[in-house]
Design an enzyme around this catalytic site. Structure first.
Site, PDB file in Angstrom:
ATOM      1  N   LYS A   1     -11.871 -16.867  32.863  1.00 39.00           N
ATOM      2  CA  LYS A   1     -12.493 -15.675  32.440  1.00 39.00           C
ATOM      3  C   LYS A   1     -11.597 -14.592  31.497  1.00 39.00           C
ATOM      4  O   LYS A   1     -10.438 -15.003  31.400  1.00 39.00           O
ATOM      5  CB  LYS A   1     -12.988 -14.912  33.489  1.00 39.00           C
ATOM      6  CG  LYS A   1     -11.867 -14.420  34.538  1.00 39.00           C
ATOM      7  CD  LYS A   1     -11.100 -13.198  34.168  1.00 39.00           C
ATOM      8  CE  LYS A   1      -9.794 -12.861  34.761  1.00 39.00           C
ATOM      9  NZ  LYS A   1      -8.997 -11.534  34.436  1.00 39.00           N
TER      10      LYS A   1
ATOM     11  N   PRO B   1      -4.506 -22.415  31.534  1.00 34.84           N
ATOM     12  CA  PRO B   1      -2.932 -22.321  31.504  1.00 34.84           C
ATOM     13  C   PRO B   1      -2.759 -21.258  32.907  1.00 34.84           C
ATOM     14  O   PRO B   1      -3.393 -20.475  33.260  1.00 34.84           O
ATOM     15  CB  PRO B   1      -2.544 -21.424  30.387  1.00 34.84           C
ATOM     16  CG  PRO B   1      -3.382 -22.174  29.473  1.00 34.84           C
ATOM     17  CD  PRO B   1      -4.911 -22.167  30.118  1.00 34.84           C
TER      18      PRO B   1
ATOM     19  N   GLY C   1      -3.506 -14.705  33.023  1.00 34.40           N
ATOM     20  CA  GLY C   1      -4.600 -13.512  33.193  1.00 34.40           C
ATOM     21  C   GLY C   1      -6.145 -14.064  32.948  1.00 34.40           C
ATOM     22  O   GLY C   1      -6.961 -13.321  32.640  1.00 34.40           O
ATOM     23  N   LEU C   2      -6.194 -15.401  33.205  1.00 34.54           N
ATOM     24  CA  LEU C   2      -7.386 -15.957  32.855  1.00 34.54           C
ATOM     25  C   LEU C   2      -8.271 -16.258  34.152  1.00 34.54           C
ATOM     26  O   LEU C   2      -9.467 -16.964  34.197  1.00 34.54           O
ATOM     27  CB  LEU C   2      -7.470 -17.287  31.959  1.00 34.54           C
ATOM     28  CG  LEU C   2      -6.910 -17.122  30.692  1.00 34.54           C
ATOM     29  CD1 LEU C   2      -6.445 -18.206  29.948  1.00 34.54           C
ATOM     30  CD2 LEU C   2      -7.702 -16.211  29.737  1.00 34.54           C
ATOM     31  N   GLY C   3      -7.832 -16.378  35.127  1.00 36.35           N
ATOM     32  CA  GLY C   3      -8.145 -16.281  36.824  1.00 36.35           C
ATOM     33  C   GLY C   3      -8.482 -17.909  37.168  1.00 36.35           C
ATOM     34  O   GLY C   3      -9.417 -18.160  37.778  1.00 36.35           O
ATOM     35  N   GLY C   4      -7.544 -18.748  36.547  1.00 37.26           N
ATOM     36  CA  GLY C   4      -7.996 -19.891  36.872  1.00 37.26           C
ATOM     37  C   GLY C   4      -7.809 -20.339  38.509  1.00 37.26           C
ATOM     38  O   GLY C   4      -8.548 -21.074  38.727  1.00 37.26           O
TER      39      GLY C   4
ATOM     40  N   SER D   1     -10.969 -19.120  40.100  1.00 40.77           N
ATOM     41  CA  SER D   1     -12.256 -19.739  39.604  1.00 40.77           C
ATOM     42  C   SER D   1     -12.191 -21.202  40.354  1.00 40.77           C
ATOM     43  O   SER D   1     -13.066 -21.626  40.848  1.00 40.77           O
ATOM     44  CB  SER D   1     -12.107 -20.069  38.249  1.00 40.77           C
ATOM     45  OG  SER D   1     -13.394 -20.739  37.859  1.00 40.77           O
TER      46      SER D   1
ATOM     47  N   ASP E   1     -10.698 -11.650  42.506  1.00 43.36           N
ATOM     48  CA  ASP E   1     -11.542 -12.200  41.474  1.00 43.36           C
ATOM     49  C   ASP E   1     -12.575 -13.385  41.790  1.00 43.36           C
ATOM     50  O   ASP E   1     -13.260 -13.665  41.082  1.00 43.36           O
ATOM     51  CB  ASP E   1     -10.540 -12.442  40.341  1.00 43.36           C
ATOM     52  CG  ASP E   1     -10.223 -11.580  39.749  1.00 43.36           C
ATOM     53  OD1 ASP E   1     -10.599 -10.488  39.645  1.00 43.36           O
ATOM     54  OD2 ASP E   1      -9.213 -11.777  38.659  1.00 43.36           O
TER      55      ASP E   1
END
Length: 288
Positions: free
Chosen positions: A8, A89, A93-96, A99, A131
Site C-alpha cells: 500500500k 521490500p 513504508g509499504l505495509g508488507g 498485508s 494497518d
C-alpha cells in the site's frame, strides 16, 4: 492455497495528535498497489511460518501472530504451514508485514472452515497491528484512530505509479519516525477530508491527485535522511515527476506516472542505487 498480499501507499497521511494510550491519532487515505508478497498455505500438524527472508520466519512474523490470534478466538489449535515469498521490500513504508498478516487471516479462515465474518476478522486484525485491518479490504480506504478504523472509499480509476526504493536500511524505523513528531506536525485532518470529498463526489481525475497528496513524515524523513531530498531534487531537475513519501518511508512514489516519467526516474536514480518499479493501483477485495 496461494494468496497475494499487496503493498500500500498513503495518498494523504495526517497525524492529529498523541493519544492517552501512547499511540498517535491518524487520518489517512490508503491505496493498494500491484506489488505483492505471495503466501502458500496448507494443512500441517503444527503451526509453521517460513519466509525466504530468514529473519522473518517463525514467531518474529506478524503472520504467526495472526494465525495464533485467529485460532485462539475459536478455541482451536493453529495447524498450518505458511510459506512467504517476500517481494515487497522490508521496512519501506509499504505495509508488507501487515498485508501478509491480513492475507493469512483471510486464508486461514477458509482453510480452517471457521466462517468468521469480515467484521470478526477486522477485530482480530486490529489487535495485531494498526494497518492490518485495512488490508482485509485493500483498494481505496480511509483509515482513522490508530489506523484500525477503516471506511472503504469509491475506487480510484486504474493508473500507473512509480515506486522508488532508496538503498537505506533503517532500524526501528516506525518508532523512530513517530518519535520525531512534535505538536507542530499535528493537523486537523482537513487535507485528508478534501481528498475523501473528491473521491466521494466521483469527480476524481488521476492528474488531480498531485494537489491532494500530503504526508506528515515527508519533511521529517528528508531531514533524517538527506539522500531522500537529494533524490527528489535530482528527478525534478531532470524534468521528472514529484516524489512523495510512502507511509513513514523511506520508499517514495510518483503519481500518475507515464512510461516516459517512469523512465526519467529510473535513469536519474540509477547512480544512487535506488530500486525503481512501475506498478498499478489495485481494487478492493470482494467478500462474500
Amino acid at each position: 492455497m496461494q494468496i497475494e498480499a499487496h503493498a500500500k501507499l498513503n495518498l494523504a497521511f495526517e497525524v492529529l495528535g498523541k493519544r492517552a494510550d501512547g499511540y498517535h491519532e491518524v487520518k489517512t487515505v490508503m491505496q493498494t498497489v500491484g506489488l505483492s508478497d505471495v503466501l502458500d498455505i496448507e494443512h500441517w500438524p503444527t503451526l509453521r511460518v517460513e519466509c525466504d527472508s530468514p529473519e522473518l520466519s517463525g514467531e518474529a512474523n506478524l503472520v504467526w501472530k495472526a494465525a495464533q490470534a485467529l485460532a485462539r478466538s475459536r478455541g482451536i489449535q493453529p495447524r498450518a504451514s505458511i510459506r512467504i515469498q517476500k517481494r515487497i521490500p522490508i521496512a519501506m513504508g509499504l505495509g508488507g508485514g501487515s498485508s501478509d498478516a491480513a492475507s493469512a487471516l483471510r486464508a486461514l479462515n477458509e482453510l480452517w472452515e471457521l466462517s468468521a465474518s469480515i467484521e470478526e476478522l477486522s477485530g482480530i486484525a486490529a489487535e495485531i497491528g494498526s494497518d492490518v485491518s485495512f488490508f482485509l479490504w485493500g483498494g481505496t480506504a480511509l483509515a482513522e484512530g490508530r489506523g484500525e478504523l477503516v471506511s472503504p472509499l469509491p475506487p480510484l480509476p486504474p493508473f500507473n505509479l512509480t515506486l522508488v526504493f532508496p538503498d537505506l536500511e533503517i532500524r526501528d524505523k516506525t518508532r523512530r519516525m513517530y518519535s520525531r513528531l512534535t505538536p507542530a506536525n499535528y493537523s486537523d485532518g482537513g487535507t485528508t477530508r478534501l481528498l475523501v470529498q473528491m473521491l466521494m463526489s466521483g469527480q476524481f481525475l488521476a492528474e488531480s491527485i498531485r494537489g491532494c497528496i500530503y504526508n506528515v513524515f515527508q519533511d521529517i524523513a528528508e531531514w533524517e535522511f538527506p539522500v531522500l531530498a537529494q533524490m527528489r531534487r535530482m528527478v525534478l531537475e531532470q524534468g521528472g515527476p514529484e516524489l512523495y513519501l510512502c507511509g513513514a518511508g523511506p520508499a517514495m512514489f510518483a503519481v500518475p506516472s507515464s512510461q516516459t516519467q517512469h523512465q526519467t526516474v529510473a535513469e536519474t536514480l540509477q547512480p544512487v542505487g535506488a530500486g525503481v518499479y512501475l506498478v498499478t493501483t489495485v481494487g478492493r477485495i470482494a467478500h462474500s
